[in-house]
Design an enzyme around this catalytic site. Structure first.
Site, PDB file in Angstrom:
ATOM      1  CG  ASP A 164       1.024   5.832  -1.554  1.00  0.00           C
ATOM      2  OD1 ASP A 164      -0.048   5.923  -2.159  1.00  0.00           O
ATOM      3  OD2 ASP A 164       1.929   5.046  -1.894  1.00  0.00           O
ATOM      4  CB  SER A 212       3.469   0.407  -5.806  1.00  0.00           C
ATOM      5  OG  SER A 212       2.437  -0.431  -6.277  1.00  0.00           O
ATOM      6  CG  ASP A 263       6.505   3.576 -14.005  1.00  0.00           C
ATOM      7  OD1 ASP A 263       5.826   3.113 -13.076  1.00  0.00           O
ATOM      8  OD2 ASP A 263       7.579   4.165 -13.835  1.00  0.00           O
ATOM      9  CG  HIS A 268      -0.858   3.081  -4.032  1.00  0.00           C
ATOM     10  ND1 HIS A 268       0.402   3.541  -3.708  1.00  0.00           N
ATOM     11  CD2 HIS A 268      -0.675   2.117  -4.951  1.00  0.00           C
ATOM     12  CE1 HIS A 268       1.296   2.882  -4.409  1.00  0.00           C
ATOM     13  NE2 HIS A 268       0.666   2.008  -5.182  1.00  0.00           N
TER      14      HIS A 268
END
Length: 777
Positions: free
Chosen positions: A178, A388, A280, A216
């Site tokens: 990540d 996620s 996406d 994240h």
């Protein structure tokens, strides 16, 4: 002039009677809203019908009257448009003419209930008991509904009983690939695994978050391994497990580093959690480079001491843009467990991508809630979400499984997921029963992960371990089919026979891939489906409203897990449906089956470069084997040939043909018999070739030494063998067929002692990849 006042006084005195009189069963009690200035006139007019009882204390304009129950005046219908007798209609008119605004029947029919003392819900009591039993004093635990959900009981990962059984992830390491990991966080400093960590963006060992939005990875890591009982943020689902940080998302990255990131610390990391991928946006169709595919193959073959590393990928957050995870070459890899999302109520959130590669779902944001976890900068987060957040939660649950049973292979974990997943929202369309009796949905896969069911079966002595992997590459089907009609349909068929299964040592299906060459004026107006002999339908490519691409699907590979457990025998139908205003051409397609072998003794190791489809086209007729000794390894190279299966009844024994030194001494290489003459000839030729190589090397020794001393500014070229695998498009193969490395490139080491620990020896100019994070929603 005193007469009206006297009458009023008499009426009031009469009204001062006992309560018993009012409660008599012979009288109907009611109240009228009437201005007191009209009261004397009203009393005189209605004295034969109503008896005045009293004024309602404190309400000047409300007066209580009664009448005999023998009279039916239908006062409850006052001012209501309904059918009345003529007498009552006239009465109602008179009431209105005397300024009566309201009529209230005072029957004792309205019951009030006590506000009883609050009794704590059993679910709340149970959560408090869990916190007490495990010494959980972390402030976010009460909000971590994904661990225990008192608001919507049953909509959580069902982990508490697993904890009570002593399964907490101990001894298992998950790598968070990540944007870094805050290893100094109070929740993560004890669970951080430095040995499995590397920062590929800054080229240093510690993957410390460096950018403002590098939160994240920390949030994802805390979902898995946040420390319990430290009065800080929340608790990880596998709080005794370890997490590594592999930082790749904070800058552009080369295909080499991307590949290395997925096998970094392969001897330490058991699971790789990946919440990223192509954009996406409902437009992109993109897969990994050949380097990355080779790395993932190495991971599943060599990780966990040969049992295989586990790759967990988020399905994607582009569903609201019409996106689908089969347009993502990471999530539709057979080596990935693709995880979708459901929310606090068990509903499918609008962002979560669906596709035939989705194996399971677990909890994340939606219906006004999020995942509560640890953040960077000594903070907690209440806004983590998206697929996620679902992927690392699933990775944490698999950490529990590996503690319960460390002997499971990467395929066993997938099989375990299929067997124990719990279907959700079965009333929704799209569920279908598979050949093994399990329900499958492109939204939910086989259902949500249940931690207790998962762990319970994993440690059961009755768990049905899979035999080694086998595969069939179907013969490529060349067609020239086209349509430009609205709702026009193109179909093509491939038949899988028992002869082909026997030839390839194949028993039953786990994954099916379909590589297509389809041209389309507008890609988003093409629907592609695969229908199995048992009738199970895989939607490989749905319509995508935003996808206007004019290239179609040039050698793109789709994948499906919907056919798990089928024997596969019979006709497989590829169905292509066109939309209005579009034209589509099917040029060719190839189906490939991956699954369980018939005979474990005949299993071989898979290679991306071997052309397995040629075995069905030209089956060998005899087998030979040669053993080559080298100074460091002993590798067995085998070639096999059998007569065409459809034209012979001869028993065929298959042989390994990999010839890759990485696959040497592989247990379960094909057993085979040899023709002694052919063996002798092959040995003679091999020896002769070896002798020629020695002579060549000796005569060119000086030339080689001079080349090694070339100036550093010279360029070096490395040719990659194009892989005949399940991912490459023609563009990918062309782009990755040759790379030029700049010999002047410098490494960014923090100190010279880190050079030895670096995952590569130089920084190159291979180009760059940039993957969007699966952003929290």
């Amino acid at each position: 002039m005193y007469l009206p006042a006297l009458r009023l006084a008499c009426w009031i005195l009469i009204g001062l009677r006992s309560t018993e009189a009012l409660e008599t069963s012979e009288r109907e009690i009611f109240a009228l809203k009437l201005d007191k200035s009209w009261l004397p006139t009203f009393l005189e007019t209605f004295q034969d019908k109503f008896r005045y009882e009293r004024q309602i204390n404190g309400l000047d304009d409300y007066h209580v009257f009664s009448h005999s129950k023998n009279e039916e005046f239908q006062l409850e219908n006052f001012k209501v448009k309904t059918l009345l007798t003529r007498d009552n209609a006239n009465l109602h008119s008179e009431l209105i003419s005397h300024n009566v605004d309201e009529v209230h029947m005072l029957r004792p029919s309205h019951y009030l209930h006590k506000r009883a003392p609050v009794v704590m819900d059993k679910s709340e009591e149970l959560r408090e008991q869990i916190a007490k039993d495990f010494d959980i004093d972390d402030p976010l635990f009460a909000k971590q509904w994904h661990l225990f959900n008192p608001r919507y009981p049953g909509h959580d990962v069902n982990v508490s009983q697993v904890w009570y059984d002593g399964i907490t992830g101990k001894g298992v390491v998950t790598a968070i690939v990540d944007d870094g990991l805050d290893m100094d966080s109070k929740d993560l400093k004890e669970s951080f695994c430095e040995e499995g960590s590397w920062d590929f963006n800054a080229n240093t060992r510690l993957p410390k978050p460096r950018l403002r939005d590098d939160h994240h990875g920390t949030r994802c890591a805390a979902e898995i391994a946040a420390k319990k009982g430290n009065k800080y943020c929340g608790v990880g689902v596998a709080y005794d497990s370890k997490v590594s940080g592999i930082r790749i998302l904070s800058d552009k990255i080369t295909p080499e580093d991307e590949a290395l990131s997925l096998i970094y610390g392969l001897d330490v990391n058991d699971i790789y959690s990946c919440s990223w991928g192509p954009a996406d946006n409902g437009i992109t169709m993109q897969g990994p480079s050949s380097l990355v595919k080779e790395a993932m193959l190495k991971g599943v073959q060599d990780g966990r001491k040969g049992k295989g590393a586990l790759y967990v990928f988020a399905s994607g957050n582009g569903a609201s843009s019409g996106d689908n995870c089969n347009f993502d070459g990471y999530t539709n890899s057979i080596y990935s467990i693709t995880v979708g999302a459901i929310d606090i109520k068990g509903l499918h959130p609008p962002y979560a991508e669906a596709c035939s590669a989705v194996m399971t779902v677990t909890y994340s944001s939606g219906s006004g809630e999020h995942i509560h976890t640890t953040d960077i900068n000594d903070k907690c987060s209440d806004t983590h979400g998206g697929t996620s957040a679902a992927a690392p939660l699933a990775a944490g649950l698999y950490s529990l499984v590996y503690q319960a049973n460390p002997d499971l292979t990467w395929r066993d974990i997938q099989w375990l997921t299929v067997l124990t997943a719990v279907p959700v929202n079965e009333q929704e369309p799209g569920w279908q029963k598979t050949a093994i009796g399990k329900m499958y949905s492109h939204k939910y896969g086989y259902g949500k992960i249940d931690a207790y069911a998962l762990v319970n079966l994993a440690r059961s002595p009755d768990f049905p371990y899979l035999k080694p992997q086998s595969w069939i590459y179907g013969t490529e089907v060349h067609e020239s089919l086209n349509t430009s009609e609205a709702n026009g349909v193109l179909t093509s068929k491939y038949e899988l026979t028992q002869e082909a299964k026997d030839l390839m040592n194949f028993e039953k299906i786990e994954h099916v891939t379909v590589t297509v060459d389809i041209k389309a004026a507008e890609r988003g107006k093409v629907l592609v489906e695969l229908i199995s002999p048992s009738g199970v339908v895989s939607e490989l490519a749905p319509y995508r409203r935003m996808d206007k691409d004019k290239e179609g699907f040039p050698n793109w590979t789709f994948m499906s897990v919907a056919h798990w457990g089928e024997d596969g025998l019979g006709e497989w139908i590829l169905k292509i449906t066109n939309k209005e205003g579009n034209s589509v051409v099917l040029n060719s397609w190839q189906i490939k089956f991956f699954g369980e072998s018939q005979d474990p003794e005949k299993a071989e190791k898979f290679s991306l470069t071997k052309k397995y489809d040629e075995i069905l086209v030209n089956p060998p007729s005899s087998s030979t084997s040669t053993t080559v000794d080298t100074s460091s390894t002993e590798a067995t190279f085998s070639s096999s040939s059998v007569s065409e299966a459809s034209a012979t009844e001869t028993d065929v024994k298959e042989t390994s043909t990999t010839g890759d030194e990485d696959f040497e001494n592989e247990e379960g290489s094909y057993k085979h018999s040899n023709s002694s003459h052919i063996t002798e000839y092959l040995a003679f030729l091999l020896g002769l070739g070896f002798l020629i190589c020695i002579i060549f090397l000796f005569t060119n020794r000086n030339k080689l030494e001079r080349r090694q001393r070339r100036n550093r500014r010279d360029e070096y070229e490395f040719d990659l063998i194009p892989a005949d695998d399940d991912f490459d498009t023609e563009e990918d193969q062309e782009a990755n067929s040759q790379f030029t490395l700049d010999s002047d490139a410098e490494l960014m080491f923090e100190d010279t002692s880190q050079r030895e620990a670096s995952p590569h020896e130089y920084q190159d100019s291979l180009g760059s990849n940039e993957h969007p994070k699966r952003a929290a929603l």
